[in-house]
Design a protein around this motif. Structure first.
Motif, PDB file in Angstrom:
ATOM      1  N   VAL A   1      78.469  74.723  90.026  1.00  0.00           N
ATOM      2  CA  VAL A   1      77.926  73.657  89.170  1.00  0.00           C
ATOM      3  C   VAL A   1      77.046  74.234  88.066  1.00  0.00           C
TER       4      VAL A   1
ATOM      5  N   ILE B   1      81.141  68.507  89.542  1.00  0.00           N
ATOM      6  CA  ILE B   1      80.008  67.848  90.192  1.00  0.00           C
ATOM      7  C   ILE B   1      80.487  67.014  91.372  1.00  0.00           C
ATOM      8  N   SER B   2      81.566  66.268  91.169  1.00  0.00           N
ATOM      9  CA  SER B   2      82.081  65.373  92.205  1.00  0.00           C
ATOM     10  C   SER B   2      82.472  66.133  93.461  1.00  0.00           C
TER      11      SER B   2
ATOM     12  N   SER C   1      81.177  68.947  94.507  1.00  0.00           N
ATOM     13  CA  SER C   1      80.094  69.822  94.956  1.00  0.00           C
ATOM     14  C   SER C   1      79.372  69.214  96.155  1.00  0.00           C
TER      15      SER C   1
ATOM     16  N   GLY D   1      76.183  68.433  95.998  1.00  0.00           N
ATOM     17  CA  GLY D   1      74.958  67.836  95.459  1.00  0.00           C
ATOM     18  C   GLY D   1      74.604  66.517  96.133  1.00  0.00           C
TER      19      GLY D   1
ATOM     20  N   ARG E   1      75.236  63.208  93.180  1.00  0.00           N
ATOM     21  CA  ARG E   1      76.381  63.512  92.321  1.00  0.00           C
ATOM     22  C   ARG E   1      76.722  62.357  91.381  1.00  0.00           C
ATOM     23  N   GLU E   2      76.686  61.129  91.910  1.00  0.00           N
ATOM     24  CA  GLU E   2      77.044  59.985  91.066  1.00  0.00           C
ATOM     25  C   GLU E   2      76.048  59.785  89.934  1.00  0.00           C
TER      26      GLU E   2
ATOM     27  N   ASP F   1      74.236  62.233  88.604  1.00  0.00           N
ATOM     28  CA  ASP F   1      74.453  63.360  87.689  1.00  0.00           C
ATOM     29  C   ASP F   1      75.641  63.091  86.764  1.00  0.00           C
TER      30      ASP F   1
ATOM     31  N   THR G   1      83.449  59.325  92.996  1.00  0.00           N
ATOM     32  CA  THR G   1      82.240  60.002  93.455  1.00  0.00           C
ATOM     33  C   THR G   1      81.317  59.027  94.159  1.00  0.00           C
TER      34      THR G   1
END
Length: 371
Positions: A186, A221-222, A224, A226, A229-230, A232, A258
């Motif tokens: 990312v 991102i989706s 990852s 994290g 994520r949504e 971001d 996501t």
């Protein structure tokens, strides 16, 4: 049987096969072998295979499972032919680029890069480097893709401007990182996106960002680990709009998917539900129309993020009816609903207890890829 007196007709037939699928590659190579045989039989120099003959066969192998290995074998044959006194068989940049493409598409990207390294710097270009990075993208080798990108930049700074990267180069490199398992995927993808935007702002029109590069980062991102994520991705799309780049349906679908995968606290799930609903409701104002992927994503959102079973069934029913009105129902959606709901809930949503789309009104799936 009278054979043709030059390789021109053979080359035309090989080229025709190179544009077809199925066993076209093997057919193309068999014609090449016949050409070689007839040259050896007659010693007619006009029948000797040339770079056009060999390149067309390699082109036929580009999407073949063993395309890379076959292309390398043919390239070796061309070099042997050249050394044995056939100057017209000498590989040129086009033939090498086709061999690189075949290697990159069959998991032999390191071989594609080796071929690129053998090309004189004056003949290297952005497309050749992009072919290599496309292969590293498929293999999920972010480090290798970025090393190729840095070579492009170095060459362009040393006067070889035709090697300077474009937006596609940055997108491929980001996707290579996104397909990797690196914990740095990312931040590396983010840094590459920012670098591409900086190049464009400094006057490099080749690096003008489109929704494609933003969607590539959104995918990263989706996929990852994290925790937000949504959020971001929502911030990313706001940045996208701020520089005058319009979001596409793919952008919205990534965001909705996501959101559907959001886990954690009830607050985070509620927030993800609101973001997905807002994205879905924003489609008309963005001049976009939901697709089967959009409706499937929204069904997942409601199944995964809504707790109240009555409200969940009602909400899914509303999405289902809209999907049918637009003609985007498919068997995959029916399978999801049949697996996640009771027979009574399935009846309430679809009007039927069956898990087969056959028997439901055909107009409900008139715009679906299943139709």
């Amino acid at each position: 049987k009278k054979e043709m007196l030059s390789n021109i007709a053979y080359n035309l037939v090989i080229d025709a096969w190179s544009r077809r699928s199925g066993n076209a590659a093997e057919r193309a190579e068999s014609i090449l072998r016949r050409l070689v045989y007839n040259y050896q039989l007659t010693n007619n120099r006009l029948l000797r295979p040339d770079v056009i003959s060999y390149t067309a066969v390699m082109k036929a192998y580009v999407n073949h499972p063993d395309g890379g290995e076959k292309a390398l074998e043919i390239l070796d044959e061309m070099n042997n032919q050249f050394r044995e006194g056939n100057p017209r068989a000498r590989p040129d940049t086009k033939s090498i680029s086709v061999a690189m493409d075949a290697c990159a598409k069959s998991g032999l990207t390191s071989e594609a890069e080796r071929l690129l390294n053998e090309i004189d710097d004056s003949k290297k270009n952005c497309l050749l480097f992009n072919t290599v990075m496309s292969g590293y993208k498929s293999e999920g080798r972010g480090n290798a893709a970025e090393a190729a990108l840095r070579r492009m930049i170095s060459l362009s700074e040393n006067g070889w401007e035709h090697c300077s990267p474009d937006a596609i180069s940055y997108t491929l490199c980001m996707e290579a990182w996104g397909n990797s398992t690196s914990q740095e995927r990312v931040p590396r993808a983010r840094a590459l996106l920012d670098e591409c935007i900086r190049h464009h702002h400094s006057g490099d029109n080749k690096c003008k960002p489109s929704n494609v590069i933003f969607n590539a980062f959104a995918h990263t991102i989706s996929n990852s680990d994290g925790t937000d994520r949504e959020t971001d991705i929502l911030d990313l799309f706001e940045k996208m709009e701020s520089i005058g780049c319009e979001t596409s349906l793919i952008s919205f679908n990534i965001l909705i998917k996501t959101c559907a995968n959001a886990t954690g606290s009830d607050e985070r799930k509620r927030n993800a539900l609101q973001i997905a609903a807002s994205a879905y409701n924003s489609l008309p104002s963005a001049g976009l129309r939901a697709s089967s992927i959009t409706y499937t994503g929204m069904i997942h959102v409601m199944l995964n993020l809504m707790d109240n079973s009555t409200e969940k069934v009602e909400a899914i029913g509303g999405i289902f009816r809209r999907c049918c009105e637009e003609g985007f129902l498919n068997q995959h959606m029916i399978n999801i609903l049949a697996a996640a709901t009771s027979e009574d809930d399935l009846l309430s949503i679809t009007g039927s207890k069956t898990s087969k789309i056959i028997g439901l009104p055909a107009e409900w799936s008139r715009n679906s890829s299943d139709h």
